[in-house]
Design a protein around this motif. Structure first.
Motif, PDB file in Angstrom:
ATOM      1  N   VAL A  97      -0.968  19.376 -13.302  1.00 24.67           N
ATOM      2  CA  VAL A  97      -0.326  18.109 -13.641  1.00 24.67           C
ATOM      3  C   VAL A  97       0.397  18.166 -14.985  1.00 24.67           C
ATOM      4  O   VAL A  97      -0.226  18.336 -16.030  1.00 24.67           O
ATOM      5  CB  VAL A  97      -1.353  16.963 -13.661  1.00 24.67           C
ATOM      6  CG1 VAL A  97      -0.667  15.645 -14.024  1.00 24.67           C
ATOM      7  CG2 VAL A  97      -2.058  16.851 -12.318  1.00 24.67           C
ATOM      8  N   ASP A  98       1.702  18.022 -14.923  1.00 30.69           N
ATOM      9  CA  ASP A  98       2.525  17.769 -16.105  1.00 30.69           C
ATOM     10  C   ASP A  98       3.048  16.338 -15.992  1.00 30.69           C
ATOM     11  O   ASP A  98       3.263  15.830 -14.887  1.00 30.69           O
ATOM     12  CB  ASP A  98       3.712  18.740 -16.168  1.00 30.69           C
ATOM     13  CG  ASP A  98       3.273  20.181 -16.314  1.00 30.69           C
ATOM     14  OD1 ASP A  98       2.601  20.496 -17.295  1.00 30.69           O
ATOM     15  OD2 ASP A  98       3.617  20.993 -15.429  1.00 30.69           O
ATOM     16  N   GLY A  99       3.262  15.685 -17.114  1.00 33.35           N
ATOM     17  CA  GLY A  99       3.862  14.361 -17.084  1.00 33.35           C
ATOM     18  C   GLY A  99       2.963  13.341 -16.422  1.00 33.35           C
ATOM     19  O   GLY A  99       1.786  13.207 -16.755  1.00 33.35           O
ATOM     20  N   TYR A 100       3.510  12.640 -15.426  1.00 32.54           N
ATOM     21  CA  TYR A 100       2.805  11.514 -14.820  1.00 32.54           C
ATOM     22  C   TYR A 100       2.198  11.853 -13.468  1.00 32.54           C
ATOM     23  O   TYR A 100       2.841  12.470 -12.616  1.00 32.54           O
ATOM     24  CB  TYR A 100       3.765  10.331 -14.647  1.00 32.54           C
ATOM     25  CG  TYR A 100       4.198   9.713 -15.952  1.00 32.54           C
ATOM     26  CD1 TYR A 100       3.385   8.799 -16.612  1.00 32.54           C
ATOM     27  CD2 TYR A 100       5.415  10.053 -16.533  1.00 32.54           C
ATOM     28  CE1 TYR A 100       3.771   8.230 -17.818  1.00 32.54           C
ATOM     29  CE2 TYR A 100       5.817   9.494 -17.744  1.00 32.54           C
ATOM     30  CZ  TYR A 100       4.988   8.580 -18.374  1.00 32.54           C
ATOM     31  OH  TYR A 100       5.380   8.030 -19.576  1.00 32.54           O
ATOM     32  N   ALA A 101       0.951  11.422 -13.277  1.00 34.29           N
ATOM     33  CA  ALA A 101       0.297  11.395 -11.970  1.00 34.29           C
ATOM     34  C   ALA A 101      -0.098   9.945 -11.746  1.00 34.29           C
ATOM     35  O   ALA A 101      -1.154   9.495 -12.208  1.00 34.29           O
ATOM     36  CB  ALA A 101      -0.919  12.308 -11.939  1.00 34.29           C
ATOM     37  N   LEU A 102       0.768   9.210 -11.077  1.00 37.83           N
ATOM     38  CA  LEU A 102       0.598   7.762 -10.968  1.00 37.83           C
ATOM     39  C   LEU A 102       0.559   7.320  -9.512  1.00 37.83           C
ATOM     40  O   LEU A 102       1.200   7.914  -8.654  1.00 37.83           O
ATOM     41  CB  LEU A 102       1.751   7.044 -11.669  1.00 37.83           C
ATOM     42  CG  LEU A 102       1.965   7.356 -13.149  1.00 37.83           C
ATOM     43  CD1 LEU A 102       3.177   6.602 -13.671  1.00 37.83           C
ATOM     44  CD2 LEU A 102       0.721   7.016 -13.964  1.00 37.83           C
ATOM     45  N   ALA A 103      -0.187   6.227  -9.268  1.00 41.57           N
ATOM     46  CA  ALA A 103      -0.249   5.624  -7.947  1.00 41.57           C
ATOM     47  C   ALA A 103      -0.574   6.696  -6.913  1.00 41.57           C
ATOM     48  O   ALA A 103      -1.585   7.385  -7.035  1.00 41.57           O
ATOM     49  CB  ALA A 103       1.072   4.908  -7.646  1.00 41.57           C
ATOM     50  N   GLY A 104       0.277   6.859  -5.901  1.00 41.19           N
ATOM     51  CA  GLY A 104       0.023   7.893  -4.905  1.00 41.19           C
ATOM     52  C   GLY A 104      -0.054   9.277  -5.502  1.00 41.19           C
ATOM     53  O   GLY A 104      -0.722  10.163  -4.956  1.00 41.19           O
ATOM     54  N   GLY A 105       0.603   9.489  -6.631  1.00 42.03           N
ATOM     55  CA  GLY A 105       0.503  10.773  -7.309  1.00 42.03           C
ATOM     56  C   GLY A 105      -0.894  11.051  -7.812  1.00 42.03           C
ATOM     57  O   GLY A 105      -1.394  12.179  -7.726  1.00 42.03           O
ATOM     58  N   LEU A 106      -1.567  10.022  -8.332  1.00 42.31           N
ATOM     59  CA  LEU A 106      -2.954  10.180  -8.749  1.00 42.31           C
ATOM     60  C   LEU A 106      -3.845  10.394  -7.532  1.00 42.31           C
ATOM     61  O   LEU A 106      -4.771  11.220  -7.560  1.00 42.31           O
ATOM     62  CB  LEU A 106      -3.442   8.963  -9.531  1.00 42.31           C
ATOM     63  CG  LEU A 106      -4.873   9.137 -10.037  1.00 42.31           C
ATOM     64  CD1 LEU A 106      -4.866   9.652 -11.472  1.00 42.31           C
ATOM     65  CD2 LEU A 106      -5.671   7.858  -9.951  1.00 42.31           C
ATOM     66  N   GLU A 107      -3.555   9.680  -6.455  1.00 40.51           N
ATOM     67  CA  GLU A 107      -4.359   9.831  -5.246  1.00 40.51           C
ATOM     68  C   GLU A 107      -4.191  11.227  -4.652  1.00 40.51           C
ATOM     69  O   GLU A 107      -5.148  11.814  -4.133  1.00 40.51           O
ATOM     70  CB  GLU A 107      -3.961   8.739  -4.254  1.00 40.51           C
ATOM     71  CG  GLU A 107      -4.387   7.356  -4.751  1.00 40.51           C
ATOM     72  CD  GLU A 107      -3.722   6.207  -4.026  1.00 40.51           C
ATOM     73  OE1 GLU A 107      -4.434   5.244  -3.674  1.00 40.51           O
ATOM     74  OE2 GLU A 107      -2.498   6.252  -3.818  1.00 40.51           O
ATOM     75  N   LEU A 108      -2.996  11.762  -4.735  1.00 38.83           N
ATOM     76  CA  LEU A 108      -2.755  13.141  -4.323  1.00 38.83           C
ATOM     77  C   LEU A 108      -3.584  14.095  -5.191  1.00 38.83           C
ATOM     78  O   LEU A 108      -4.204  15.036  -4.697  1.00 38.83           O
ATOM     79  CB  LEU A 108      -1.268  13.448  -4.464  1.00 38.83           C
ATOM     80  CG  LEU A 108      -0.668  14.604  -3.670  1.00 38.83           C
ATOM     81  CD1 LEU A 108      -0.650  14.275  -2.176  1.00 38.83           C
ATOM     82  CD2 LEU A 108       0.746  14.898  -4.159  1.00 38.83           C
ATOM     83  N   MET A 109      -3.594  13.831  -6.477  1.00 41.51           N
ATOM     84  CA  MET A 109      -4.309  14.682  -7.427  1.00 41.51           C
ATOM     85  C   MET A 109      -5.809  14.677  -7.171  1.00 41.51           C
ATOM     86  O   MET A 109      -6.449  15.732  -7.158  1.00 41.51           O
ATOM     87  CB  MET A 109      -4.018  14.211  -8.853  1.00 41.51           C
ATOM     88  CG  MET A 109      -4.678  15.028  -9.945  1.00 41.51           C
ATOM     89  SD  MET A 109      -4.618  14.188 -11.554  1.00 41.51           S
ATOM     90  CE  MET A 109      -6.155  13.251 -11.490  1.00 41.51           C
ATOM     91  N   ILE A 110      -6.398  13.493  -6.967  1.00 39.53           N
ATOM     92  CA  ILE A 110      -7.855  13.438  -6.818  1.00 39.53           C
ATOM     93  C   ILE A 110      -8.319  13.942  -5.455  1.00 39.53           C
ATOM     94  O   ILE A 110      -9.515  14.175  -5.265  1.00 39.53           O
ATOM     95  CB  ILE A 110      -8.417  12.033  -7.097  1.00 39.53           C
ATOM     96  CG1 ILE A 110      -7.890  11.003  -6.105  1.00 39.53           C
ATOM     97  CG2 ILE A 110      -8.127  11.630  -8.529  1.00 39.53           C
ATOM     98  CD1 ILE A 110      -8.485   9.604  -6.305  1.00 39.53           C
ATOM     99  N   ALA A 111      -7.379  14.144  -4.523  1.00 43.39           N
ATOM    100  CA  ALA A 111      -7.740  14.777  -3.257  1.00 43.39           C
ATOM    101  C   ALA A 111      -7.893  16.284  -3.412  1.00 43.39           C
ATOM    102  O   ALA A 111      -8.414  16.951  -2.508  1.00 43.39           O
ATOM    103  CB  ALA A 111      -6.699  14.462  -2.191  1.00 43.39           C
ATOM    104  N   CYS A 112      -7.435  16.821  -4.544  1.00 44.55           N
ATOM    105  CA  CYS A 112      -7.580  18.251  -4.834  1.00 44.55           C
ATOM    106  C   CYS A 112      -8.978  18.531  -5.363  1.00 44.55           C
ATOM    107  O   CYS A 112      -9.690  17.637  -5.823  1.00 44.55           O
ATOM    108  CB  CYS A 112      -6.526  18.689  -5.850  1.00 44.55           C
ATOM    109  SG  CYS A 112      -4.820  18.516  -5.288  1.00 44.55           S
TER     110      CYS A 112
END
Length: 252
Positions: A97-112
């Motif tokens: 993760v660089d920059g922003y992990a927001l909304a669906g981006g955060l949800e994508l991240m926490i699925a990892c």
């Protein structure tokens, strides 16, 4: 130009959301491409770890709102938002993760399974600020990963937190200076040094055991783990230790 690009290096599949002009907002095409890449990760014996990241200094800003207004949904049937959140791969997947992990981006991240973030990264589920809800896993998954009241605060305020705070509450494994992908590759290579079958089964037990009743845990684990101890890799690992050499893993 594709919304997602992939490359493999030393058994690591790097999946890059490649829409920097839109802060890597998730489209239907990107979600389908991610799902296809994850299928390849699981089916290709030469690949052991996956990394998902974003181009242009942003991880993912969430759902593409222009596409949403057109009636497009960045969801893959059976796999959920981004082709990932409802069905992660069997093999380890790292979010870089660089920059922003927001909304669906955060949800994508926490699925990892693991998260490596640049020190300047920002995290949040700001859906409520747009009259929406973090229904792609954020509301259900965050309380499993961080303290309940912090998850509640993030969901109800829509405010962001920085990388250091994310690390402190256990949302991020490692914070780095420089590009997150570089540090994620180092982490992936460390995982790659281990027996691939043992790694895959270890992930499976950690994930699935969260839903097991306490009284059935040992019996449920006993249905999964023996194949590791009876594998060729188990014998190879012991032999390599005794002979003071690196093991030659076969994944079986």
């Amino acid at each position: 130009m594709s919304d997602v690009t992939t490359r493999d290096e030393d058994g690591i599949l790097v999946i890059t959301i490649d829409r920097p002009e839109a802060k890597n907002a998730m489209t239907k095409a990107a979600a389908e491409a991610i799902a296809e890449a994850l299928d390849r990760l699981d089916s290709d014996d030469a690949l052991r770890v996956g990394i998902i990241t974003g181009a242009g200094g942003t991880f993912c800003s969430g759902m593409d709102l222009k596409g949403f207004l057109r009636g497009e949904s960045p969801v893959v049937e059976g796999r959920g938002f981004g082709g990932l959140v409802q069905q992660p791969p069997k093999k380890p997947l790292i979010a870089a993760v660089d920059g922003y992990a927001l909304a669906g981006g955060l949800e994508l991240m926490i699925a990892c399974d693991l998260v490596v973030a640049n020190s300047g990264a920002k995290f949040g589920i700001p859906e409520v600020k747009r009259g929406l809800a973090a229904a792609a896993g954020g509301l259900m998954m965050l309380p499993d990963l961080i303290p309940h009241k912090i998850a509640m605060e993030l969901a109800l305020t829509g405010d962001f937190i920085d990388a250091q705070r994310a690390f402190e509450i256990g949302l991020v494994n490692r914070v780095c200076e420089g590009q997150a992908l570089t540090a994620a590759m180092e982490l992936a290579r460390t995982i790659n040094e281990n027996g691939p079958l043992a790694v895959q089964v270890s992930k499976q037990v950690i994930e699935e055991s969260r839903g097991w009743n306490r009284d059935e845990r040992w019996d449920r684990q006993a249905q999964i783990v023996p194949k590791v101890f009876m594998s060729e890799d188990a014998r190879e690992g012991a032999a390599a230790f005794a002979e003071k050499r690196k093991p030659n893993w076969k994944g079986k």
